[in-house]
Design an enzyme around this catalytic site. Structure first.
Site, mmCIF file in Angstrom:
data_model
loop_
_atom_site.group_PDB
_atom_site.id
_atom_site.type_symbol
_atom_site.label_atom_id
_atom_site.label_comp_id
_atom_site.label_asym_id
_atom_site.label_seq_id
_atom_site.Cartn_x
_atom_site.Cartn_y
_atom_site.Cartn_z
ATOM 1 N N ARG A 127 0.767 -1.172 -0.120
ATOM 2 C CA ARG A 127 -0.147 0.000 -0.176
ATOM 3 C C ARG A 127 0.711 1.283 -0.225
ATOM 4 O O ARG A 127 0.412 2.289 -0.362
ATOM 5 C CB ARG A 127 -1.120 -0.117 1.214
ATOM 6 C CG ARG A 127 -0.205 0.126 2.367
ATOM 7 C CD ARG A 127 -1.461 0.370 3.630
ATOM 8 N NE ARG A 127 -2.265 -0.563 4.197
ATOM 9 C CZ ARG A 127 -2.107 -1.426 4.980
ATOM 10 N NH1 ARG A 127 -0.981 -1.223 5.934
ATOM 11 N NH2 ARG A 127 -2.862 -2.341 5.412
ATOM 12 N N GLU A 161 -6.650 -5.621 2.780
ATOM 13 C CA GLU A 161 -6.726 -4.151 3.251
ATOM 14 C C GLU A 161 -5.621 -3.501 2.686
ATOM 15 O O GLU A 161 -5.036 -2.761 3.420
ATOM 16 C CB GLU A 161 -6.578 -4.346 4.802
ATOM 17 C CG GLU A 161 -7.714 -5.220 5.393
ATOM 18 C CD GLU A 161 -7.734 -5.144 7.018
ATOM 19 O OE1 GLU A 161 -6.620 -4.502 7.727
ATOM 20 O OE2 GLU A 161 -8.478 -5.636 7.708
ATOM 21 N N ARG A 206 -15.238 2.688 3.312
ATOM 22 C CA ARG A 206 -16.034 0.995 2.981
ATOM 23 C C ARG A 206 -16.506 1.015 1.834
ATOM 24 O O ARG A 206 -16.674 0.348 1.108
ATOM 25 C CB ARG A 206 -16.528 0.788 4.392
ATOM 26 C CG ARG A 206 -17.768 1.711 4.721
ATOM 27 C CD ARG A 206 -18.588 0.873 5.789
ATOM 28 N NE ARG A 206 -18.133 0.924 7.217
ATOM 29 C CZ ARG A 206 -18.209 1.331 8.144
ATOM 30 N NH1 ARG A 206 -19.039 2.587 8.111
ATOM 31 N NH2 ARG A 206 -17.720 1.284 9.189
ATOM 32 N N GLU A 261 -13.020 -11.756 7.824
ATOM 33 C CA GLU A 261 -12.449 -11.871 9.292
ATOM 34 C C GLU A 261 -13.461 -11.168 10.074
ATOM 35 O O GLU A 261 -13.930 -10.370 9.682
ATOM 36 C CB GLU A 261 -11.242 -11.028 9.375
ATOM 37 C CG GLU A 261 -9.829 -11.453 8.716
ATOM 38 C CD GLU A 261 -8.756 -10.581 8.971
ATOM 39 O OE1 GLU A 261 -7.799 -11.004 8.223
ATOM 40 O OE2 GLU A 261 -8.794 -9.622 9.540
#
Length: 515
Positions: A127, A161, A206, A261
């Site tokens: 990232r 992520e 999100r 998760e």
């Protein structure tokens, strides 16, 4: 409606829980067995010593344990998974050179499927310096080749992520390019597996992440979407936890969505987990929209999320194991039959580029092509000296690319959807390409190919058409290449000069210091 308990009995009778476990199918937003019964995930994250494979800076010095290469460990752990009513595990790192036959067979015999992350702590989409290049593409393909021969592999996550706040939204373009190319590779190889992504539950991002991974042409969108959610803690409820918001948002999603998760440990660590959210996840209003969830995690680590504690070669069940066992015994999720299910979900519109979202949805980084990169390297008149340590790359990039035109071919700007032809090459190939461009711009002067002895001249192949080997531009493929300076801001020339976060160093060179 078909209950989970009745389904298990039916599958056992038809042999679906035997050695020849059938591959799952996707229809709309749901998974199905070939006999038409819905598959709802009752999963566990299963990886010793590794959390999420990839989102931060990967390192060649990192180590990880492939959970699926040890027959004795699998023989020890799979009975515990069966006790927890598990039908799927998620792994965070696969060694493509390992032998997974024994573990995969034992999992198949237990009716347990696998979703594997393609990255691991040594190689992944970073990232902080996102790229989609030949090294990543080749490694991801190797993992897919290794694991797709097993019918109980559902698919793969290309990242976990990767975008986790507003400063890393540009990384999503590289993730989606990986989705596009891995989907095409799976299709070309006629594998049964799907390609997905596991997203962070960032409150301010999100929705954009979920929209982006599902927008545009179906060839670029995920086959399934994992959502890492830890909002239900203790005796929470649908409103406080935001579960009501989740099912409202995803009710029209066009591919399967599940919790990749879950398992909040804020109330007393792992030992304090009561698993009230497990009962909630498998209620009808949830399973109408979502396809279950994956408990985080099997092994106890420093982050205190474990179900068992490893000591030597033995494991001890922890308090939250027993609590989860009871919770899983009490669920009975209701599914639908494939024949009666008529999906109505549609792909989302891509989020607009703005101050908080920096990945254009209309064009993506180009497909990595090693032939084009090697062609350009062979045409270069100046290349890194053989065996040059990657720790030296950053200084050279920073100096050479002070002239933005020299490095336009290897850079990218996700906010504009503009990418250099060779932005998909490996770091070593990129360095050779820009060294050649720099040398040529300085009339092949001898002092323009030294860099304190870290570079050397070579005879050029004379090829001038290497770019033709690279993927062509096109909205359908999501590729967009440019010969222009792709939005690069550079610092002043000079060894050791560090440019701004928005500079070339952030786009290309920073990873060189951590590999």
């Amino acid at each position: 409606m078909v209950s989970a308990k009745a389904l298990i009995a039916s599958l056992a009778a038809t042999g679906a829980l035997a050695a020849d476990v059938p591959s799952l199918q996707i229809k709309g937003s749901k998974f199905f067995y070939p006999n038409g019964t819905q598959f709802i995930i009752r999963g566990i994250a299963y990886q010793q010593g590794v959390s999420a494979g990839g989102s931060d800076a990967p390192s060649t010095n990192a180590t990880f344990i492939d959970s699926l290469v040890s027959k004795s460990n699998c023989a020890r752990d799979i009975p515990n998974m069966v006790t927890l009513n598990t039908n799927l595990i998620r792994t965070y790192g696969v060694d493509p050179d390992g032998n997974h036959d024994d573990c995969m067979q034992m999992l198949a015999d237990a009716g347990i499927y696998v979703i594997a992350d393609l990255g691991n702590p040594t190689i992944s989409i970073n990232r902080a310096d996102p790229q989609w290049n030949v090294d990543l593409f080749n490694f991801f393909k190797k993992v897919v080749d290794t694991m797709s021969k097993y019918p109980n592999v559902v698919g793969f996550f290309v990242g976990n992520e990767v975008t986790n706040n507003q400063t890393t939204t540009n990384a999503s373009a590289y993730v989606k390019a990986a989705v596009r190319d891995m989907k095409q590779y799976v299709k070309d190889q006629k594998y049964h597996t799907g390609i997905g992504y596991a997203a962070d539950d960032s409150g301010d991002l999100r929705d954009q992440i979920a929209e982006y991974m599902n927008c545009g042409d179906v060839s670029t969108g995920v086959d399934f979407y994992g959502y890492n959610v830890y909002e239900w803690c203790g005796d929470s409820d649908f409103e406080t936890s935001g579960y009501n918001r989740i099912i409202n948002f995803f009710q029209d999603y066009s591919v399967p969505v599940f919790f990749a998760e879950y398992g909040c440990n804020k109330n007393g660590g792992a030992a304090g987990r009561k698993w009230y959210e497990t009962a909630a996840i498998y209620t009808k209003n949830m399973t109408d929209v979502l396809s279950g969830g994956i408990v985080y995690e099997y092994f106890q680590e420093e982050n205190d999320y474990g179900l068992v504690e490893l000591s030597g070669s033995t494991v001890k069940k922890l308090d939250d194991f027993d609590t989860l066992e009871k919770a899983m015994q009490n669920i009975d999720p209701q599914g639908v039959s494939m024949s009666s299910y008529n999906p109505s979900g549609k792909a989302f519109s891509c989020p607009s580029v703005n101050a908080t979202w920096q990945s254009d949805g209309k064009s993506l980084p180009p497909t990595p092509n090693d032939n084009a990169c090697e062609c350009a390297v062979s045409a270069s008149t100046c290349v890194p000296k053989k065996g040059l340590d990657k720790s030296a790359y950053g200084t050279i990039f920073n100096y050479v690319c002070a002239d933005g035109s020299v490095c336009a071919g290897i850079t990218g700007d996700p906010s504009k959807g503009k990418y250099g032809t060779y932005s998909m090459c490996s770091d070593a190939q990129k360095l050779a390409i820009v060294l050649g461009a720099y040398h040529s711009k300085h009339s092949d002067a001898s002092d323009s190919c030294s860099f304190d002895g870290n570079a050397t001249t070579q005879k050029s192949s004379g090829k001038t058409d290497c770019a033709k080997l690279a993927p062509s531009s096109g909205s359908g493929s999501g590729n967009s290449s440019t010969k222009d300076n792709a939005g690069v801001a550079v610092g002043a020339p000079g060894y050791g000069v560090v440019a701004s976060v928005a500079s070339l160093v952030a786009l290309v060179a920073s990873a060189m210091f951590v590999m």
